[in-house]
Structures are given as structure tokens and as C-alpha cells.
Enzyme design. Structure first.
Site, PDB file in Angstrom:
ATOM      1  N   HIS D  96       0.860  -1.189   0.000  1.00 26.45           N
ATOM      2  CA  HIS D  96       0.000   0.000   0.000  1.00 26.45           C
ATOM      3  C   HIS D  96       0.891   1.232   0.000  1.00 26.45           C
ATOM      4  CE1 HIS D  96      -3.071   2.873   0.827  1.00 26.45           C
ATOM      5  NE2 HIS D  96      -2.690   3.099   2.069  1.00 26.45           N
ATOM      6  N   HIS D  98       0.872   5.776  -0.963  1.00 18.68           N
ATOM      7  CA  HIS D  98       0.161   6.982  -1.399  1.00 18.68           C
ATOM      8  C   HIS D  98       0.991   7.640  -2.496  1.00 18.68           C
ATOM      9  CE1 HIS D  98      -2.843   7.621   2.077  1.00 18.68           C
ATOM     10  NE2 HIS D  98      -2.338   6.417   2.228  1.00 18.68           N
ATOM     11  N   ASP D 121       1.467  -4.572 -21.095  1.00 19.01           N
ATOM     12  CA  ASP D 121       2.482  -5.563 -20.700  1.00 19.01           C
ATOM     13  C   ASP D 121       2.174  -6.141 -19.316  1.00 19.01           C
ATOM     14  OD1 ASP D 121       4.114  -5.639 -22.941  1.00 19.01           O
ATOM     15  OD2 ASP D 121       5.407  -4.013 -22.266  1.00 19.01           O
ATOM     16  N   HIS D 172      -8.804   7.316  -1.696  1.00 16.05           N
ATOM     17  CA  HIS D 172      -7.726   6.904  -0.828  1.00 16.05           C
ATOM     18  C   HIS D 172      -6.424   6.772  -1.655  1.00 16.05           C
ATOM     19  CE1 HIS D 172      -6.545   4.003   2.692  1.00 16.05           C
ATOM     20  NE2 HIS D 172      -5.559   4.753   2.310  1.00 16.05           N
ATOM     21  N   TYR D 230       9.030 -13.126 -23.075  1.00 14.46           N
ATOM     22  CA  TYR D 230       9.569 -11.917 -22.462  1.00 14.46           C
ATOM     23  C   TYR D 230      10.288 -12.347 -21.191  1.00 14.46           C
ATOM     24  CZ  TYR D 230       9.598  -7.049 -20.875  1.00 14.46           C
ATOM     25  OH  TYR D 230       9.975  -5.802 -20.461  1.00 14.46           O
TER      26      TYR D 230
END
Lengths: 232, 232, 232, 232
Positions: D96, D98, D121, D172, D230
Site C-alpha cells: 500500500h 500513497h 504488458d 484513498h 519476455y
């Protein structure tokens, strides 16, 4: 020692410039370095972080895209590099990045307008944005077709790969090239800066006119013309 | 030792500030340092990367633009510096950059409006943007004419080069100057910051009013007036 | 050793955080640290570059703005700090910067709308922007009046300096404060980040709604309420 | 030595990547690392600055959100992590942040449109933005409910957490996950870059079309499909 050591070293050094210039996140970019006499190029291995690269890890590929030397799989964009080397005889290095501003213009599917002398010091036309590939080409050999997508755009517009050393591939990201890998990397940084300045210019003045012809000509010639007086 | 060693050293140090302050990519900028008694200035050699610069590599040029000492070709913008030193007797340093936000305003061909005290701490008017040069001047001695383009803009607007130490050249990029090369570099960084803030201000509020006269006067005088109380 | 050594050290350390956090260019900012028992604060000397600062160079000033100890002239914003310390008894540190995004909102003369939890983790209202000072106040003791401009804005809106530790001064730039100089610097960085996010939010969605009351309350209380559970 | 040492070390290293990648200011982010056999995860302690973190300071929590080992209080977002680990059996790490651009899109309450191959991608759909939580859920066990807010959004849209490893929580900020904590951090950096590029794309061309299906499919399959080519 590999007879390709010189281009492995050159490709390694040029690849390492990309993170230093802020042009790549993780592995989102690659540089190749060609040896025209040997008919091959050295390119970054696929998916290897820049901090783990070594000259030895570079992969040697011929201009038909066949791996000639190297233990790792070459960059997934290798076929695009091969096509360009095969058809454009005077380039010695190619760079592909997903640099932030250049990629945003590619996603917006717009040419980057020539607004100032920073741009004109390097090329005299808008930076071209090739249209997205048609569905048949995508389903085929995609990276190989990307090379033709680039060349077709130049052919249709009648511009020369020796005078314009950069392009945006629509919906994708920039490719640049040059006589050397070093010059190709330089061009990638120029494209990113010019892309940012052009966006800001339109934000400051949505009616900003393009650079007038006399200035385009002057700036380009002082750097590239027969009487150039820029640099040593 | 060269009798110009002091300005070579000064020009070298001021040039090295440009990449440190984030004002240049590659070689897109130059600083000069004048000695008024000797009638010359030291300037960055053309096309040499900052990491390769030394005090010794600086080129000595007189105020008519003739090279007096040095093995390398001086910056391609040398004639602009020479013209300004010749006509503006109280400046000791000049800087030219293609810094991102300043260049974007120059490409947009707009003065930078005075929106706040960050701006007013340094000058009391909008940062002027000189119009692009007319075609005859471009075809002539281009960099020499750029000097006149700058001076004409100040003359037409009736502003003083001692009070306003910066300008945008339309379609091109910023020039700044000052009593010393160090002050000229300082002004380049101020211009870039003010240019970014002004763009953001218009984005946040397209009707943002300019700073009112009382605040312009107050902020400028506390730093520059006879009763200034800013700094030591 | 000075009996003010502890606040000199504290002010020095807090000032040095500003360039590290990218909140200042050159000398465009200052931090002070108060000792409530001694009735004084230590503040950055005016116009001294951050790299030349030492704890010893900090200037000691009382809450009426008189210099008590120190060889250098205190920051030109000293009277603003003094007024706030005098009238707001529970603050121990004050910061003034011209940080890019915060200053842009101040120049745009707009409050920063509360758009998300990053904002609500720190305050429950828009970050206030005080209107520009009237001309009489400007002509008077300008920095002293800036303190009242800040306090008047809080009084008129009925918000508490203990709950809202930041403000934009219209046309000028941000001020922040806190129980300690460290907290005041923290608040300056929060303001700058919230200011950037708010501008981007409006660019992505010009009709972006403000954060709803239930979320404002929840986020603020988990950090500041009686049952707070954020931090150690 | 703790039997959880391996996930403490892993969580510590992944947390330390966040400031290095420019994804967090102060303590505004957290990473956890799960051990599926032991039924627990290691997570950053709440409110501790990154420079003070050690592997030993990580807190061990079970999938019901109970602290199993550790002297410090776990991140205030711990219940969200616990809910996701409990219901999504094939993830080994959660992040998480910000981060600036991701948070701006979350505040704007918009999905991030799929404009190019950088996006494709990694995932084949717009990056989803979950609507803000309803007031009853907010008043309840807020962080616990945030986990359901995320899962409900995926359920309603019929997308798989194994194919789409990122979400914006409206008002948020972003959450990302992956088979490993390292992959989850990688996804956070990808989200931030894609978020910035998408904003710039809309600024350059407000009518920019989304990436067409054939390109979405091709780019995703070359990295994730059964015939992926890839990486190594």
C-alpha cells in the site's frame, strides 16, 4: 575472448546510460550496437535488470534476427532492431525506451510539433508518430512487423532515417537510432526533453505557433550543415 | 600561467553549477565570466560535455567576439555574449540554458506573469519574452543579432538590464546575467522556478490575478531598495 | 556555551531538512525553534545558504521580535514568526518555504480542497489560503502584519491552530507550524505533497468531489482522536 | 532466532524498496510478506520511519489480523492485508502506498484507461478504481472493510486478482499485490508510471483512444501467455 567483445562492451555501456539518464524503469528499454563488417549486433538480454548487466551478458544477433552468440534470450524487441539494421545501412546503434513523456505522446498518437530551437538543433520536422499497426500485422510476427511499421512511416512521409533519428510508435513508445549506440542514446534523451517541452508549451499557450522556417533552417545548419559551427 | 586564469576559473565553476542545479541536458547551456579591465570574457568551449570541462579549456574572447586565447572553439552562442558585454557595461556574467520550464514559456512566446512574491523578490515586471527574430536578421549573423534582439526588447519596453536580469528569447530559450557569473547562474535557477510556478498557478486558477502593486514594491524593496533588509 | 544551544541545534537540524526534502531553492525558506520557558526562539540567519549553516549561526530572538543573541541578521520573516509564537502559546516550531506546488496554490489564491485520505490523515478542512494583505498593512510593518494576516484568517473561519497546522498566504507562499520544529517541517512536506495531488486530481477529473464527511472523520480520528491507533 | 525470520527479512527488504523507488513520503506506505504454510505475514510496524526499520522490527500477524509476534504495533492497514491474504490464496505479498499519480487518480475516482503497451504488458483492462466505501462500512471496522471493498470491486467486475494485481481505492490510494512481496512492489512502481503516462496522454490528446484489442492481447501474451517470450 569473443570476437564480438567490442560491440558487447559498447552495447553494455550504452544500456547503462538509460537508467542514469532517467529513461527507464526496471527493464523497460534496450540498446543495441552493430558491427557492419561482421553483420551482427549486440543487444541487451531480455528481462535482466540493469544492475545485473555485464558486457558478457549481451547477446549477439545477426541482421535476420538469429542469435549467433550468448547464453541468454535477447530482448523481446530484437526483431525490430534486426529489421532496421538490415534495411538502414548507415546506423550503428538503436535504442528503445518507454520514457515518460515520449510514451505519452505515442499513446496520444500525435507527432511532436517543432516548437523551438531545442528541437530544431536536432531535426527539422515534427517527431513522427507512426500509426498503430493493423490487426493482421499484430497477429503475425509482431516485433518484426514493428520494424516495417517504422520504415513505412518514414517512406510515406518521405523523410530520411539519416536526418530524422527518432520516431514514436503509436500506442507504444519511442525508438531512436544513430551512427553509434552512444548517439542513439543521446537521441533518446533529446526526444524525452523535447516531448516534455512541447507538452508544456501547449499548456502555456494552446495556440503556440510552430517554429518558423528561417529559424528551423538556421539552427539545423549551424549544427549539421556543411558550414556547421557547433561543437569541436 | 594565463593572465586570464581568474575568469577561466570563475567561468568553469559557474558552468559546473548548471548540471548541479538541473538546468542543462548534455551541453545545452553555457556561462561566461567577464573581466571589464582586460576587456575580455571566458566562456565554455562548444559541444564539450560538462564532465570533461576544466578551467584551462575555457576560451577567452574579446567584446567584439574575437578569440584571444584558447585551443577550442568557443560556445556557438559566443557572439550573443559579446554583444551584451559590449553594450551593457555593468554586467560581469551571462548564462544561457534550455531549462525545461523557461524554454516552454519561450516556445509559447509569452511573458511570464508576475504572480507572487517569489517573482517580486527578484524583479518587478513580467519576465519579458522577446519576439522571434525577423527573417533578415536570422539569415545574417544569427548569434550576433540575438544580442540585439535582447537589447531591442529591453529598449522598446523601457526596462533596465540592471533591474531585470533575465529574458526569454521567443521560440528559443532563456538568457540571464548579473554583476557576477555566480549571480547570473542564480538568476537562471530563479527564472526556472518562477516559470514552473507560473504555469502551475494558471493551471490551478486560469483567472489568477497578477500580484498587486503594493506587494510588488514591498518585496522588491526589502531585497533591493535603499533600506533593504534581506540577506547579510 | 550559550544557554540557547539546544534550540540553536534544533533549529539548525530542522533547517537542514528543508533542502533534503526538496522544499527550498537557495535560501527561500526558514525554520525556527522556540523555548517557551526562556521566551525566545532560534531562527535561520537571513540570506545564508544552507550549506554554510551551523548551529552557532542561528539567531536568538524574543517573542516581540528583538534579537537577543547572534552576530548575523535574522531571517527577514522573523517578525512573522515572533507574532505567531506570541499569540499561539502551544507551538514550538514554525516553517516558511516557497515550495513549488504550495506556492502555486497561494499564487492562485485558492484553498487546497480536501480530496483524499492523505489530506484527511492530517487535517479535516481545506488548507486555507489567506487573502492578500490590504495596502495599508503592506506599507506598515509588513512581516509583522503577515503574522496577523495568518491569525485573522484562522479567526474568521473559526479554525484552531492546534488542529490545522498550515496555511497559504495569498500571492506569497506556505507557512506551517507544530509542537516541535521537526513536526513543523513534516507539515511543510505534507502540504507540498497534498498540494501536488490536489492539482493532479483536478486535472484528471475537473468535477472531482471532495472527500465525504464519514471518511474525513474516520481518517482524522484514527491518527488524532482519543482512540487513535496510528503510529506507536 | 524467530521461525518467521525469512518473511521478516523479505518484508524488510521490500519495504526499503518503496523510498528508493520514490513511492513514499515519510511513513505513507507499507509492505507485507506472507508464509502460506505458517498462515502468517510479516508487516511494517506503524509510524516507524523507513530509515529506522530493521528486519527484527517487522510484526508477525495471522490471516485473521491477530498479532503473533513483535513488540511494535503493526501498520494501521494490517486488517486490509489480512483480509486479502485470507480470501485470495495465491498472493504472497501486498503493498500500500500513497504514490503521487496513483493517489491522484484514486482521488479523482476514475479507472486508469489502458492507453498503451506499457500498461498492456502488465494487465489487459483499465486499472480499476473501487468506489468510496459506504458510511456504514466506514463507521465499522474500517481497514477490515477496505479489504472487502477491494474484493467486491473485483467480484462485481468479474476480474481475477491473479490477472490484475492492482487497484485504486477511491478517495484513498493504491493497493497492489503479487506472488511475492518483490512482485507486489514492482507492481506499485508500474502503477505509478502508468498513472503518470495516462494523465499526460489525456493532456496531449483529450480524445486519445484506448489501446485496441489486438495490441492488448499481443502484449499481454508475450509476457504472460503460454508462449510467452519476455524475460528469461
Amino acid at each position: 575472448m569473443s570476437k564480438y567483445q567490442h560491440i558487447k562492451q559498447s552495447a553494455y555501456e550504452a544500456n547503462m546510460q538509460l537508467p542514469k539518464l532517467g529513461l527507464v524503469l526496471f527493464t523497460f528499454g534496450n540498446v543495441s550496437a552493430a558491427d557492419r563488417e561482421l553483420g551482427v549486433f549486440a543487444i541487451k538480454p531480455s528481462g535482466v535488470p540493469y544492475e545485473d548487466l555485464t558486457p558478457e551478458s549481451m547477446v549477439i544477433v545477426d541482421f535476420d534476427g538469429n542469435t549467433v552468440e550468448g547464453d541468454l534470450r535477447p530482448s523481446s524487441d530484437t526483431q525490430t532492431h534486426a529489421v532496421l539494421y538490415k534495411h538502414w545501412p548507415n546506423i550503428g546503434g538503436i535504442v528503445h525506451t518507454h520514457s515518460t513523456y515520449g510514451t505519452a505522446w505515442a499513446q496520444a498518437q500525435r507527432d511532436i510539433p517543432i516548437f523551438g530551437t531545442t528541437h530544431a538543433d536536432h531535426l527539422t520536422v515534427d517527431i513522427p508518430c507512426a500509426p498503430p499497426m493493423d490487426d493482421e500485422m499484430i497477429k503475425g510476427d509482431y516485433e518484426y512487423e514493428t520494424g516495417f511499421q517504422i520504415m513505412n512511416c518514414f517512406a510515406e512521409r518521405g523523410i530520411s532515417y539519416e536526418e530524422v533519428e527518432m520516431i514514436l510508435v503509436g500506442n507504444h513508445a519511442p525508438f531512436t537510432w544513430g551512427k553509434t549506440p552512444h548517439k542513439a542514446v543521446y537521441n533518446s534523451a533529446v526526444l524525452e526533453t523535447v516531448a516534455q517541452m512541447a507538452l508544456l508549451t501547449e499548456q502555456i499557450n494552446p495556440q503556440a505557433p510552430k517554429l518558423k522556417d528561417a529559424l528551423i533552417k538556421k539552427h539545423y545548419e549551424r549544427k549539421h550543415g556543411p558550414n556547421s559551427y557547433y561543437g569541436q
